[in-house]
Design an enzyme around this catalytic site. Structure first.
Site, PDB file in Angstrom:
ATOM      1  N   LYS A  22       4.076  -6.454  11.798  1.00  0.00           N
ATOM      2  CA  LYS A  22       3.212  -6.845  10.671  1.00  0.00           C
ATOM      3  C   LYS A  22       3.490  -8.275  10.236  1.00  0.00           C
ATOM      4  O   LYS A  22       4.637  -8.667  10.015  1.00  0.00           O
ATOM      5  CB  LYS A  22       3.476  -5.876   9.512  1.00  0.00           C
ATOM      6  CG  LYS A  22       2.538  -6.081   8.354  1.00  0.00           C
ATOM      7  CD  LYS A  22       2.191  -4.757   7.751  1.00  0.00           C
ATOM      8  CE  LYS A  22       1.583  -4.883   6.385  1.00  0.00           C
ATOM      9  NZ  LYS A  22       1.168  -3.614   5.844  1.00  0.00           N
TER      10      LYS A  22
ATOM     11  N   ARG B 164       0.843  -1.191   0.000  1.00  0.00           N
ATOM     12  CA  ARG B 164       0.000   0.000   0.000  1.00  0.00           C
ATOM     13  C   ARG B 164       0.877   1.240   0.000  1.00  0.00           C
ATOM     14  O   ARG B 164       2.014   1.203   0.430  1.00  0.00           O
ATOM     15  CB  ARG B 164      -0.915   0.025   1.237  1.00  0.00           C
ATOM     16  CG  ARG B 164      -2.085  -0.942   1.159  1.00  0.00           C
ATOM     17  CD  ARG B 164      -2.963  -0.822   2.407  1.00  0.00           C
ATOM     18  NE  ARG B 164      -3.600   0.471   2.483  1.00  0.00           N
ATOM     19  CZ  ARG B 164      -3.514   1.308   3.531  1.00  0.00           C
ATOM     20  NH1 ARG B 164      -2.817   0.974   4.604  1.00  0.00           N
ATOM     21  NH2 ARG B 164      -4.133   2.461   3.520  1.00  0.00           N
TER      22      ARG B 164
ATOM     23  N   ARG C 203      -0.935   5.577  12.616  1.00  0.00           N
ATOM     24  CA  ARG C 203       0.122   5.108  13.525  1.00  0.00           C
ATOM     25  C   ARG C 203      -0.236   5.560  14.931  1.00  0.00           C
ATOM     26  O   ARG C 203      -1.010   6.520  15.107  1.00  0.00           O
ATOM     27  CB  ARG C 203       1.505   5.573  13.098  1.00  0.00           C
ATOM     28  CG  ARG C 203       1.738   7.044  13.135  1.00  0.00           C
ATOM     29  CD  ARG C 203       3.209   7.371  12.826  1.00  0.00           C
ATOM     30  NE  ARG C 203       3.399   8.788  12.642  1.00  0.00           N
ATOM     31  CZ  ARG C 203       3.448   9.679  13.624  1.00  0.00           C
ATOM     32  NH1 ARG C 203       3.335   9.303  14.889  1.00  0.00           N
ATOM     33  NH2 ARG C 203       3.613  10.966  13.356  1.00  0.00           N
TER      34      ARG C 203
HETATM   35  C1  BTN Z   1       0.528  -3.777   2.358  1.00  0.00           C
HETATM   36  O1  BTN Z   1       1.246  -2.816   2.091  1.00  0.00           O
HETATM   37  O2  BTN Z   1       0.251  -4.069   3.511  1.00  0.00           O
HETATM   38  C2  BTN Z   1      -0.061  -4.629   1.254  1.00  0.00           C
HETATM   39  C3  BTN Z   1       0.870  -5.726   0.849  1.00  0.00           C
HETATM   40  C4  BTN Z   1       0.297  -6.597  -0.241  1.00  0.00           C
HETATM   41  C5  BTN Z   1       1.329  -7.542  -0.814  1.00  0.00           C
HETATM   42  C6  BTN Z   1       0.711  -8.525  -1.752  1.00  0.00           C
HETATM   43  S1  BTN Z   1       1.819  -9.846  -2.162  1.00  0.00           S
HETATM   44  C7  BTN Z   1       0.711 -10.400  -3.374  1.00  0.00           C
HETATM   45  C8  BTN Z   1       0.150  -9.183  -4.070  1.00  0.00           C
HETATM   46  N1  BTN Z   1       1.019  -8.764  -5.146  1.00  0.00           N
HETATM   47  C9  BTN Z   1       1.581  -7.591  -4.887  1.00  0.00           C
HETATM   48  O3  BTN Z   1       2.399  -7.010  -5.642  1.00  0.00           O
HETATM   49  N2  BTN Z   1       1.170  -7.109  -3.712  1.00  0.00           N
HETATM   50  C10 BTN Z   1       0.225  -8.000  -3.092  1.00  0.00           C
END
Ligand code: BTN
Length: 320
Positions: free
Chosen positions: A181, A116, A315
């Site tokens: 996380k 994100r 946060r």
């Molecule tokens: C976040 O920032 O918390 C979201 C992370 C999401 C990662 C997943 S891995 C599978 C899918 N492909 C990506 O490029 N991102 C999501």
């Protein structure tokens, strides 16, 4: 390269001769493939004279047949890639070229995993889960309300079912254990959200990662670190499919309000003092919960306010 990896995944020594015989190729062909494993997939291979080759650590590869054979698994068609830039990007490409949803893309590693707010999602080979589900959504914006929180809830259920009992949610859909996380969700849309559109549900879970080789920019943990044992990623995919299909069906039938209490009951930061990064001036407030559309409700200077949007992030305040 995959047949060689299958032979090596046990983490034991295998002689070049035995590997060559098993795959019907010469020892020098094996040696070349081993070099590719290291160079292309970032998988360290140890060589000891007289004993042969072994992977630095054992692997349990993702297997289409194993996931498909699970009785309880939702029968969304699935492909597993060795390496891809991002499973979300791959799903968007497949949708653009006419691939009909629903379908899932999994990868053993991502070279440009997307998080994100423009962050990278660190995605080493064979350790974690990189999962993207393509769905068709019709019925306009209402069908999307609260959906990203519902996906977080399904992911949380899957983690708790797998034994990570202390996992909880952080708005909108991060999953944390003790402030670290363990999993995240990135939703992407293509098409017209007001009409028929395609939704990509991207889920990243730290499954068996114990060592950060690249410098992850936030506190993190993994299922293995929490459970003290290696986790079978194939089984976890089945559980995630099961929970997603259950929660998405509930969301379609009843909308987010039916799951709002459950979501708030799992929100780790209810009642906490937080700072909301908005892209503009940060907002300080106390978390009251979420509204019926999944927006975060904060008490700001005594007044209740709601905030929503993919670029927002919470946060804890220093005084929390
Ligand atoms: C976040 O920032 O918390 C979201 C992370 C999401 C990662 C997943 S891995 C599978 C899918 N492909 C990506 O490029 N991102 C999501």
């Amino acid at each position: 390269m995959l047949p060689l990896l299958r032979l090596l995944q046990d983490g034991c020594f295998h002689s070049g001769e035995a590997l060559g015989a098993a795959l019907g190729v010469s020892r020098s062909a094996i040696w070349k493939q081993l070099k590719s494993l290291e160079a292309e997939l970032g998988l360290p291979v140890h060589r000891v004279r007289g004993r042969g080759y072994r992977l630095e650590s054992p692997l349990l590869l993702l297997e289409e047949e194993v996931i498909a054979a699970s009785k309880s698994s939702q029968d969304w068609p699935l492909s597993i890639l060795h390496s891809v830039d991002s499973t979300n990007a791959e799903v968007l490409r497949r949708l653009a070229s006419g691939h009909a949803p629903p379908f899932i893309v999994l990868a053993e590693r991502q070279t440009s995993g997307r998080g994100r707010r423009g962050r990278n999602w660190i995605s080493p080979f064979g350790e974690n889960l990189y999962y993207s589900l393509a769905l068709q959504v019709s019925g306009g914006m209402r069908q999307l309300e609260g959906l990203s929180l519902v996906v977080g809830l399904a992911l949380l259920r899957a983690l708790r079912t797998a034994g990570v009992a202390r996992a909880g949610l952080k708005w909108p859909n991060d999953v944390l254990v003790d402030g670290r996380k363990i999993a995240g969700v990135l939703l992407e849309l293509s098409g017209d959200p007001a009409d028929v559109c395609h939704l990509v549900i991207g889920v990243g879970v730290n499954v068996n990662m114990l060592v950060d080789k690249v410098g992850i920019d936030q506190p993190w943990t993994s299922m293995r670190a929490e459970l003290g044992a290696v986790v079978d990623r194939n089984e976890f995919v089945c559980e995630l499919n099961r929970q997603l299909s259950r929660y998405l069906a509930m969301h379609q039938a009843q909308g987010f309000p039916a799951m709002r209490d459950e979501w708030q009951g799992s929100h780790l930061w209810q009642g906490r003092n937080v700072t909301l990064a908005t892209g503009g001036r940060p907002v300080n407030g106390v978390v009251l919960g979420v509204d019926e559309a999944g927006a975060i409700l904060l008490r700001v200077a005594g007044v209740e306010q709601s905030f929503s949007g993919g670029e927002l992030s919470l946060r804890l305040s220093d005084d929390s």
